[in-house]
Enzyme design. Structure first.
Site, PDB file in Angstrom:
ATOM      1  N   HIS A  88      -2.915  20.014  13.967  1.00  0.00           N
ATOM      2  CA  HIS A  88      -3.423  20.748  15.130  1.00  0.00           C
ATOM      3  C   HIS A  88      -4.856  21.247  14.913  1.00  0.00           C
ATOM      4  O   HIS A  88      -5.536  21.565  15.876  1.00  0.00           O
ATOM      5  CB  HIS A  88      -2.454  21.845  15.585  1.00  0.00           C
ATOM      6  CG  HIS A  88      -2.446  23.108  14.785  1.00  0.00           C
ATOM      7  ND1 HIS A  88      -1.534  23.361  13.791  1.00  0.00           N
ATOM      8  CD2 HIS A  88      -3.214  24.211  14.859  1.00  0.00           C
ATOM      9  CE1 HIS A  88      -1.755  24.578  13.287  1.00  0.00           C
ATOM     10  NE2 HIS A  88      -2.767  25.108  13.918  1.00  0.00           N
ATOM     11  N   ASP A 223       2.612  18.560  10.396  1.00  0.00           N
ATOM     12  CA  ASP A 223       1.349  19.097  10.899  1.00  0.00           C
ATOM     13  C   ASP A 223       0.209  18.962   9.879  1.00  0.00           C
ATOM     14  O   ASP A 223      -0.233  19.937   9.288  1.00  0.00           O
ATOM     15  CB  ASP A 223       1.550  20.567  11.301  1.00  0.00           C
ATOM     16  CG  ASP A 223       0.491  21.048  12.276  1.00  0.00           C
ATOM     17  OD1 ASP A 223      -0.567  20.390  12.375  1.00  0.00           O
ATOM     18  OD2 ASP A 223       0.710  22.079  12.929  1.00  0.00           O
ATOM     19  N   SER A 655      -4.340  28.379   9.640  1.00  0.00           N
ATOM     20  CA  SER A 655      -3.799  27.044   9.851  1.00  0.00           C
ATOM     21  C   SER A 655      -4.513  26.039   8.959  1.00  0.00           C
ATOM     22  O   SER A 655      -5.743  25.980   8.943  1.00  0.00           O
ATOM     23  CB  SER A 655      -3.974  26.624  11.307  1.00  0.00           C
ATOM     24  OG  SER A 655      -3.035  27.271  12.100  1.00  0.00           O
TER      25      SER A 655
HETATM   26  N1  ARG Z   1       1.159  27.789  16.545  1.00  0.00           N
HETATM   27  C1  ARG Z   1       0.245  27.068  15.709  1.00  0.00           C
HETATM   28  C2  ARG Z   1      -0.883  27.965  15.256  1.00  0.00           C
HETATM   29  O1  ARG Z   1      -1.400  28.730  16.016  1.00  0.00           O
HETATM   30  C3  ARG Z   1      -0.391  25.922  16.394  1.00  0.00           C
HETATM   31  C4  ARG Z   1       0.518  24.858  16.745  1.00  0.00           C
HETATM   32  C5  ARG Z   1      -0.118  23.824  17.603  1.00  0.00           C
HETATM   33  N2  ARG Z   1       0.935  23.087  18.274  1.00  0.00           N
HETATM   34  C6  ARG Z   1       1.202  23.142  19.580  1.00  0.00           C
HETATM   35  N3  ARG Z   1       2.305  22.618  20.002  1.00  0.00           N
HETATM   36  N4  ARG Z   1       0.385  23.693  20.455  1.00  0.00           N
HETATM   37  O2  ARG Z   1      -1.348  27.869  14.151  1.00  0.00           O
END
Ligand code: ARG
Length: 719
Positions: A88, A223, A655
């Site tokens: 992501h 991811d 992330s």
């Molecule tokens: N929740 C994750 C974060 O903020 C990002 C995931 C991205 N995936 C998605 N389905 N939008 O680090």
């Protein structure tokens, strides 16, 4: 100053007796001061020393950790500048390099040779060279200044310090504020700008579970994505050039295939963006009752409108995917934050802390009136709190909005076309250069809905006395029974008649712009007016509040540190490098339910829905699963671990961060937080807060077995 130093800084950065007995997991610690936590870390299983984490005299782990574009974290994993981060985090780079003919977002991609790697324009990564506490050079000079003068002074002192720190080097530096301005650090960085995409799994793997699983455990998302840093022939950062060479890092992370079990030490090293752990009860109340619902409602409008069009054809899907993912991510974030603040009674927790503080503050002039004043500031701000949200999250989220507003500079010039001929040509020339950017993701059917529905949301949520005159005008010109129908009619008119409703029309307008055409254009009138109204009359209230709020928070934090001299704390996340240590740990999301600490490939198959937007899988995935071909990546029981959880304290910006074992070897990549602790940016909940990580063995399996790439040869594998 001395007192301040002993209290605020001491408190903020040091470990104390309390820490030595309790296992702690909360905390985003400053790497340069991690020595203070070393004993505790060792108690929790750490086998290295603080110097292995941060050292300015020799290579240390921090040299392998990168801020990725300021929004994510990445880490170096080979002596040839290979970098791992989340899928992501690489999403935009991947989506913008995809076309319906060569759709690497959906199909995945692995460069066969260095020459196949895809340069990513505009992407940078930077490494922290060193950090230095400069609080004493700044804070004593800020006494008595109001907030504006204060930040001007910080800026000027900061630029002297950064200039001195980088003179004669190729480094860059900044001075960052910690704990709302109770401390300052000089940060020196080395920035790389030739970054190339090496590979990515198909998004059915890299984003498996989509928004349904996002922010939740148990999780089965692969991811990750892979990049490489290139440098000039001298090994130093250089702008993109075909014959740049893979960067030879000072330090890279070995990769462990040993696997994980509950209780194992785990450390996350990265660049957390923002937490607000000193948010007040007033702020919580406002967020729960007003701000968060407005954000969610407006994001929801965009998501639904886009999704409908994305489902219709691949080109639209590719054009909108990245923005969709971003908006969806924080749409769900704010739903979860609201829900968990309520469930975990965060408001009551805050209130209790504030009552304690108020009792302590009695008779102390600096603190006695803090909360009364703070409350007053909130009361003055509240009527305006939704206005900027209704704009930024809603009205201005239509793609035609920034396009229409980009003409604002032209308006004045067009009053006298002859006199301003040269300036007009310059302006239109620049705008023409932006046309591809402007219209890259432009999609009329969705945008038309977004214009109508966000205007309705604005109309309903922003107090009527703050509305610009244009709204009344729209309602009378396009009158259709209800405001909802009128706004629909208005949006239709915009996309039928506006000079900015398509790239061709805009190009034509720019060839011969006239004041009359501009001022009669409904898109221009609407967006220019609604913004002018806010900027001219209401932004000041919001800015005043933000200034006051920050000042109060700074005082609160300072007061808390005096109230609890032994208190062990770390400053809120501020996009600077931090260490969080903890352990692999499962949790009970609710009574009677225990979640395991890891998930396996079988769970991917359980969730599999052929053809689904979020739960589809590549064909060869099923094949490999059937053959249980996990190679050296299998666990001791022969199964393939996909993801695991730890109690590390992380937030957005982390992330892509490496999860390191006791020996500093890579065991996973942090990529998410969990639903039950979505209020974690406000309060860290020991019981519920977990960090969701993709297991590095699954990452390597995806590279080698699923992707057919031999990249793993480049890594230093520890078994
Ligand atoms: N929740 C994750 C974060 O903020 C990002 C995931 C991205 N995936 C998605 N389905 N939008 O680090």
């Amino acid at each position: 100053m001395n007192k301040l130093k002993m209290t605020v800084l001491g408190w903020m950065l040091a470990a104390s007796a309390a820490l030595a007995t309790d296992p702690t997991d909360e905390g985003m610690w400053l790497p340069s001061l991690i020595g203070k936590n070393e004993a505790q870390m060792k108690k929790q299983g750490f086998r290295l020393t603080a110097k292995d984490i941060y050292d300015i005299n020799k290579a240390s782990l921090k040299d392998a950790i990168l801020s990725m574009g300021g929004f994510c974290t990445a880490e170096i994993v080979s002596d040839k500048g290979l970098v791992f981060t989340n899928h992501h985090c690489g999403y935009d780079a991947i989506a913008s390099n995809s076309t319906p003919q060569d759709n690497i977002l959906d199909n995945g991609f692995w460069a066969k040779t260095n020459a196949d790697e895809k340069p990513i324009q505009g992407l940078w990564m930077r490494r922290l060279v060193r950090m230095e506490d400069v609080t004493e050079q700044i804070l004593p000079q800020l006494g008595g200044l109001d907030e504006k003068a204060r930040s001007a002074k910080v800026n000027s002192l900061g630029s002297e310090l950064t200039k001195k720190a980088t003179e004669g080097t190729h480094y860059e530096a900044s001075v960052s504020e910690y704990a709302k301005g109770n401390a300052y650090y000089l940060l020196v960085f080395e920035r790389f700008t030739d970054i190339r995409l090496v590979g990515t799994p198909p998004q059915s793997v890299g984003k498996y579970g989509g928004d349904t699983d996002n922010w939740e455990w148990p999780r089965h998302t692969g991811d990750f994505s892979v990049f490489r840093i290139y440098a000039g022939k001298d090994g130093k950062p250089a702008p993109y050039a075909k014959d740049n060479v893979p960067y030879t890092p000072k330090k890279f992370l070995p990769v462990s295939l040993k696997g994980i079990k509950p209780g194992d030490f785990a450390m996350v090293f990265g660049f957390p963006g923002r937490t607000n752990r000193y948010e007040t009860s007033m702020g919580i109340k406002l967020a729960i009752e007003k701000v968060n619902p407005t954000i969610v409602k407006n994001r929801d409008i965009r998501l639904k409108a886009w999704k409908e069009e994305m489902d219709k054809d691949v080109a639209t899907k590719l054009a909108l995917s990245s923005e969709y993912a971003n908006i969806a991510n924080y749409w769900k974030y704010f739903i979860g934050q609201t829900q968990q603040m309520q469930r975990l009674k965060v408001y009551d927790q805050k209130l209790a802390q504030e009552e304690q503080f108020k009792a302590w503050a009695k008779g102390k002039p600096e603190y006695e009136n803090l909360f009364a004043d703070w409350q007053k500031a909130y009361a003055a701000y509240e009527p305006y709190a939704l206005h900027p949200q209704a704009l930024s999250q809603g009205v201005l989220g239509a793609h035609i909005a920034p396009i229409a507003m980009s003409l604002a500079g032209l308006e004045g010039l067009l009053k006298d076309k002859e006199k301003n001929k040269a300036a007009i040509e310059r302006t239109t020339g620049n705008l023409k250069k932006n046309l591809d950017d402007f219209y890259g993701a432009f999609n009329v059917p969705s945008d038309q809905k977004i214009v109508a529905q966000t205007l309705l949301a604005y109309y309903n949520d922003v107090p009527k006395d703050q509305h610009p005159a244009i709204i009344g005008e729209i309602l009378s010109k396009f009158s259709a029974g209800t405001p909802e129908e009128s706004f629909k009619k208005f949006a239709q008119e915009i996309f039928l008649t506006s000079n900015f409703a398509s790239k061709d029309k805009m190009a034509k307008f720019l060839d011969n712009p006239t004041e009359e055409a501009l001022l009669n254009d409904w898109a221009y009138k609407y967006f220019a007016d609604i913004r002018k109204n806010y900027v001219g009359k209401y932004a000041i209230h919001v800015a005043n509040f933000q200034e006051a709020d920050k000042k109060f928070a700074r005082t609160y934090i300072k007061g808390l540190s005096e109230m609890n001299p032994d208190w062990v704390k770390y400053p809120d996340a501020n996009s600077t490098l931090r260490v969080s240590y903890g352990n692999v740990q499962d949790y009970a999301p609710r009574d009677g339910v225990q979640y395991k600490f890891k998930t396996t490939i079988g769970g991917i198959i359980e969730k599999y829905k052929p053809g689904d937007y979020e739960f589809d899988l590549p064909k060869n995935f099923l094949e490999l699963y059937k053959n249980r071909d996990f190679g050296q990546y299998a666990d001791t029981d022969g199964d393939l671990t996909v993801a695991f959880i730890t109690n590390n304290d992380i937030t957005g910006g982390n992330s892509g961060s490496p999860v390191l074992n006791a020996r500093g070897e890579l065991i996973g990549l942090a990529f998410d937080g969990n639903w039950e602790a979505m209020s974690g940016d406000i309060v860290f909940d020991q019981k519920y807060k977990r960090c969701i990580n993709v297991d590095v063995r699954y990452v390597l399996w995806c590279i080698e077995k699923l992707g057919g790439s031999d990249l793993v040869k480049e890594l230093k594998i520890v078994k």
